[in-house]
Enzyme design. Structure first.
Site, PDB file in Angstrom:
ATOM      1  N   GLU A 126       0.619  -1.246   0.485  1.00  0.00           N
ATOM      2  CA  GLU A 126       0.024   0.184  -0.115  1.00  0.00           C
ATOM      3  C   GLU A 126       0.708   1.263   0.395  1.00  0.00           C
ATOM      4  OE1 GLU A 126      -4.051  -0.588   2.437  1.00  0.00           O
ATOM      5  OE2 GLU A 126      -2.646  -1.543   3.316  1.00  0.00           O
ATOM      6  N   GLU A 147      -4.745  -9.611   3.976  1.00  0.00           N
ATOM      7  CA  GLU A 147      -5.101  -8.468   5.377  1.00  0.00           C
ATOM      8  C   GLU A 147      -6.418  -9.918   5.111  1.00  0.00           C
ATOM      9  OE1 GLU A 147      -2.599  -4.826   4.531  1.00  0.00           O
ATOM     10  OE2 GLU A 147      -3.758  -6.822   2.975  1.00  0.00           O
TER      11      GLU A 147
END
Length: 684
Positions: A126, A147
């Site tokens: 990210e 995640e």
């Protein structure tokens, strides 16, 4: 014990790049350890990055670039600290701080670059997505947003940035499908093809070429073009993804549904609104039991699997320079290919006649050729592997083997005969390993002159894919043999668990008990579809009937018979399973129960509800798990969970099985106590 963050520092240096009037600001993420301890970002790590960005901007550079220490870019948030979060507001602050710091790269008026030199996962990827441009090393070992597997969502911009960079369908695959498919990672070439990276560079001189490429972008000599993202099919893709999730997981993984919602927002919401929604999702999910279970499972796979409980000292292991395979069937062929690829030593197969040997060798050679066609092997490596695989009908070829693996029919008498023949041929220090799924290693070796060199090697099918290797110590297996088995398992890149020589060991014993209860309910009159759907709320990777079909009714009946002999009160013989095994026909056709095959079953008049079947199966698992621990089949409950996760795909969100049994109160109701202390894989 108090949680203490391992701080990843952001080290800034100004680099003069040919062709630029001003230096480049290069920020290197480095926690001070080697690649075995990857960079992560906790509170202090974010503060260090924030300070480095400020200093970089103050220097008025030509561009800012972020890279990592050797082999590692960044693997994201420091998840080891998540269990210490005690409130929703604390989680919100962590999400917001990550967004604030990363957004400085996205919103910068100075061009920003991510030089992804190695593994980039979760918040690390990210971070790279926030930069204006990305270079990627062909040697980067792992690229992913995992995640959802842990019970979270990409919470630092991933759900908003990725779909608007590469499109909704591939973004949904990376964010949802890949994590739930054995945590599948992207290879560098795949990431570049998707458009996650702007350019793929060789690892040898990656930093130099990245600086050169970035300078070209800044000078206007390199133009980065990205295809326009098609938003017309956005809702349709998410509708299909939602249906697939519901069919597969039945709502059991809250993180997957939250990720879908966030991906839906990414189409039209402004970035601030989308990232605020990520913060809220993160705060909600951090306080759920599924996250605790996911982190527990992650720790088992990442740490405990690498340090098997009870394994002897590695120094005791003997060298293995040649491997023999007794049997040339499908399982033996898979094992032979694995040994040749990982150990790169000669592997020779034997069987009863030349036709079987030739077929087995041809299978292995054919699989090597398939790997070349898929570009997973180059021609040179393939030629070497072809040369390592051979076959013979004469067991005398095992005379100089250091390890001989038996993979013949699952019958104790047959296996004892094989070992009796081989003991006269192999050298005294050779290790003899049986690929048994349920039989006693001790009984197999009982009549040998040297039973101390016999060990169990229980591979799972398909051998190349399933990561678990149950290593079974017989009553007389010595430490040198066991150490060699663990050393070989490690070279095979398997996660090894030491198991006592007990009927069906761990995975098969629990799955047989589980399926036995399901089929007992069918025998009593429960409709097949009710029994098949009873465990849906757990979100298991496979329903009971497809699992039975995958294992094979004949194999399930055979293993069930062995366990019935050992524990007749808990493993009854199902006459209906026997009928299915003898019919030789699949129970399911296109995921539907074959009515003609179902007609072979003789059922009672005491049907159960789905809830009753589910409770019955879970209570049986709790009982069997407690008994296995009391018997010392494995060292601790963690090993039970590790075996189920790696050997049968038991989901991370359940944490294996013991956390779920604890969470639902089943373990205390059935056994009188929890398997794990409160706060382990659960909220305090």
């Amino acid at each position: 014990m108090t949680y203490q963050e391992v701080v990843t520092k952001s080290l800034l240096r100004l680099v003069n790049v040919p062709g630029l009037d001003k230096p480049a600001a290069l920020i290197t993420l480095d926690n001070g350890f080697d690649h075995k301890k990857p960079n992560t970002l906790g509170t202090e790590g974010l503060a260090s990055l924030d300070a480095a960005i400020t200093s970089a901007l103050d220097a008025s550079p030509a561009f800012i670039a972020v890279t990592g220490k050797p082999y590692i870019f960044c693997v994201g948030a420091d998840v080891t600290g998540l269990p210490t979060i005690t409130g929703r507001e604390q989680a919100l602050l962590i999400g917001r701080e990550g967004h604030r710091v990363f957004a400085r790269l996205k919103d910068s008026t100075v061009p920003t670059f991510a030089f992804v030199n190695g593994a980039a996962m979760g918040g690390g990827l990210e971070l790279a997505l926030h930069c204006h441009y990305r270079t990627l090393s062909g040697g980067a070992a792992a690229l992913a947003l995992p995640e959802v597997l842990l019970g979270l969502v990409p919470g630092w911009g991933g759900t908003q940035l990725l779909p608007n960079l590469i499109g909704i369908a591939p973004a949904a695959q990376v964010i949802i499908q890949n994590p739930l498919t054995q945590n599948k990672m992207l290879k560098p070439a795949q990431a570049a093809e998707l458009g996650i990276a702007d350019v793929l560079l060789e690892p040898a001189d990656f930093l130099e070429r990245s600086l050169e490429w970035a300078a070209g972008v800044v000078r206007g000599e390199v133009t980065v073009t990205r295809p326009e993202v098609d938003k017309d099919m956005w809702d349709g893709v998410l509708f299909f993804a939602k249906k697939t999730l519901d069919d597969r997981l039945h709502g059991a993984v809250p993180s997957a549904n939250r990720a879908l919602e966030l991906l839906g927002m990414a189409r039209d919401a402004d970035f601030a609104t989308g990232t605020a929604a990520e913060d809220e999702a993160l705060a909600d999910l951090v306080m759920r039991e599924e996250l605790r279970s996911g982190l527990y499972a992650f720790d088992l796979v990442q740490r405990r699997a690498k340090r098997p409980a009870g394994a002897p000292a590695p120094a005791l292991a003997r060298d293995v320079t040649k491997v023999g395979l007794v049997g040339a069937g499908l399982m033996a062929g898979q094992i032979a290919l694995l040994f040749a690829r990982r150990l790169e030593v000669p592997v020779v197969l034997t069987d009863l006649d030349q036709a079987r040997v030739d077929k087995g060798v041809a299978y292995v050679h054919g699989e090597i050729d398939k790997l070349v066609a898929k570009r997973r092997l180059d021609a040179g490596k393939a030629a070497k592997l072809h040369g390592l695989i051979s076959g013979s009908v004469d067991k005398g070829v095992f005379a100089d083997a250091d390890l001989v693996v038996e993979a013949v029919f699952e019958d104790l008498g047959v296996k004892k005969q094989v070992w009796a023949e081989l003991e006269k041929i192999v050298k005294p220090e050779a290790v003899l390993a049986t690929n048994t799924s349920s039989l006693s290693v001790t009984a197999m070796a009982a009549d040998l002159e040297h039973p101390e060199r016999v060990v169990g090697f229980h591979f799972f099918n398909p051998v190349a894919v399933m990561p678990l290797l149950e290593i079974i110590r017989g009553e007389r297996t010595d430490d040198a043999t066991l150490a060699t088995a663990f050393a070989v398992g490690k070279e095979l890149k398997k996660s090894c668990v030491l198991v006592k020589d007990a009927p069906a060991f761990v995975v098969n014993r629990l799955l047989t008990r589980f399926l036995g209860e399901i089929f007992a309910a069918v025998d009593e009159g429960t409709p097949l579809d009710v029994a098949n759907e009873a465990l849906d709320p757990l979100g298991l990777p496979m329903r009971p009937l497809p699992l039975l079909q995958l294992v094979g009714p004949a194999v399930a009946y055979h293993v069930g018979g062995i366990l019935h002999g050992a524990f007749p009160d808990r493993f009854p013989v199902s006459e209906n399973l026997k009928r299915l095994a003898e019919s030789g026909r699949p129970l399911l056709v296109d995921d539907e129960v074959d009515k003609e095959v179902a007609g072979l079953l003789v059922v009672g008049d005491r049907p159960s509800t789905a809830e009753q079947v589910r409770q019955r199966a879970l209570e049986a698992l709790a009982q069997e798990t407690r008994l296995m621990l009391d018997e010392g089949v494995v060292a601790e409950p963690q090993d039970i969970d590790l075996c189920l996760i790696l050997g049968s795909g038991w989901p991370f969100h359940l944490g294996g099985i013991t956390p779920y049994l604890d969470r639902t109160g089943t373990s205390e109701r059935v056994t009188g106590r929890r398997f794990l202390p409160r706060g382990v894989a659960s909220l305090p």
